[in-house]
Enzyme design. Structure first.
Site, PDB file in Angstrom:
ATOM      1  N   ASP A  12       0.827  -1.204   0.000  1.00  0.00           N
ATOM      2  CA  ASP A  12       0.000   0.000   0.000  1.00  0.00           C
ATOM      3  C   ASP A  12       0.864   1.258   0.000  1.00  0.00           C
ATOM      4  OD1 ASP A  12      -2.355   1.387  -0.022  1.00  0.00           O
ATOM      5  OD2 ASP A  12      -2.796   1.129   2.105  1.00  0.00           O
ATOM      6  N   HIS A  29       3.574   3.235  -8.722  1.00  0.00           N
ATOM      7  CA  HIS A  29       3.351   1.824  -9.013  1.00  0.00           C
ATOM      8  C   HIS A  29       4.589   1.195  -9.660  1.00  0.00           C
ATOM      9  CE1 HIS A  29      -0.734   2.159  -7.752  1.00  0.00           C
ATOM     10  NE2 HIS A  29      -1.124   2.910  -8.771  1.00  0.00           N
ATOM     11  N   LEU A 123      12.422 -19.543  -3.152  1.00  0.00           N
ATOM     12  CA  LEU A 123      11.291 -18.832  -2.557  1.00  0.00           C
ATOM     13  C   LEU A 123       9.993 -19.195  -3.253  1.00  0.00           C
ATOM     14  CD1 LEU A 123      10.317 -16.523  -0.594  1.00  0.00           C
ATOM     15  CD2 LEU A 123      10.602 -14.978  -2.552  1.00  0.00           C
TER      16      LEU A 123
END
Length: 235
Positions: A12, A29, A123
């Site tokens: 956020d 972004h 990962l």
């Protein structure tokens, strides 16, 4: 220090961070996407096995057309970059959410990303795109109800564990730690089933400015919590 096995993040503050720099929201972004690549590597190096991030919610379609279009363009670029990143870093990628609302070319790119990384052993990286927890649960219920109707099992056989297998996160352990950046303190329809016993960490730092040091702070805070899962912790 105990490292959480699974960390979920609500990314956020991209737009607000950009505005604070006198830049358009889309710049935030783009910087947020670049930061995600860095944090993925940091998380794995710290010993985190699963990282799940909220890229685009089912509610985000309500944003302005210009911003949504810019985000979709960014996702197209990001998925292509992520294929190389996953290959170079032995990262296994999985997509959460309903891809059918996305453009066909983006659906194909996401499918290629998942397929090309499925055998990687580093990962485990989950991308939530066009994701909403209520939507996920409803989709899961529909699949479960169809199997029940087809006679695979009876309603009395349904358990929490069985239902979890119908969710987008089937086979993935629930998050140990949720991080939300940029000061907001709500779940925003994110992993509501999976976060039942998760520790929450909220920080004022916007996502593009979130660093390895900030991740370390969250994990230190996590280590200071008493995890009792509804019971009484023994002394």
């Amino acid at each position: 220090m105990v490292i959480p096995q699974h960390v979920a993040i609500i990314l956020d503050g991209n737009g607000r961070w950009a505005k604070s720099k006198g830049m358009p929201r889309n710049y935030g972004h783009v910087r947020g996407a670049k930061n995600l690549e860095v944090i993925c590597e940091d998380a794995y190096n710290m010993g985190i096995k699963y990282l799940t991030v909220y890229l685009f919610s089912t509610e985000n379609w309500k944003r302005s057309k210009d911003e949504v279009d810019a985000l979709m363009k960014l996702f197209r670029s990001y998925t292509k970059t992520c294929i190389k990143t996953a290959r170079d870093n032995n990262m296994k990628v999985r997509v959460l959410g309903d891809p059918t609302a996305l453009a066909p070319d983006l659906q194909k790119s996401l499918k290629n990303l998942v397929e090309s990384s499925k055998d990687n052993t580093g990962l485990n990286f989950q991308i939530a795109i066009n994701y909403g927890s209520r939507d996920e649960i409803v989709r899961g219920i529909r699949k479960l109800a169809a199997d029940c109707r087809d006679g695979q099992f009876s309603p009395e056989d349904i358990t929490e564990e069985m239902f979890a297998g119908y969710l987008d996160t089937a086979g993935i352990p629930d998050p140990d730690l949720l991080i939300r950046t940029s000061g907001e303190q709500r779940l925003s329809n994110y992993l509501m089933w999976q976060l039942a016993y998760t520790e929450f960490y909220f920080t004022e730092v916007p996502w593009p400015a979130f660093t390895k040091e900030e991740l370390q702070k969250a994990i230190e805070k996590y280590n200071g919590r008493e995890r009792r899962y509804g019971g009484i912790k023994e002394e």
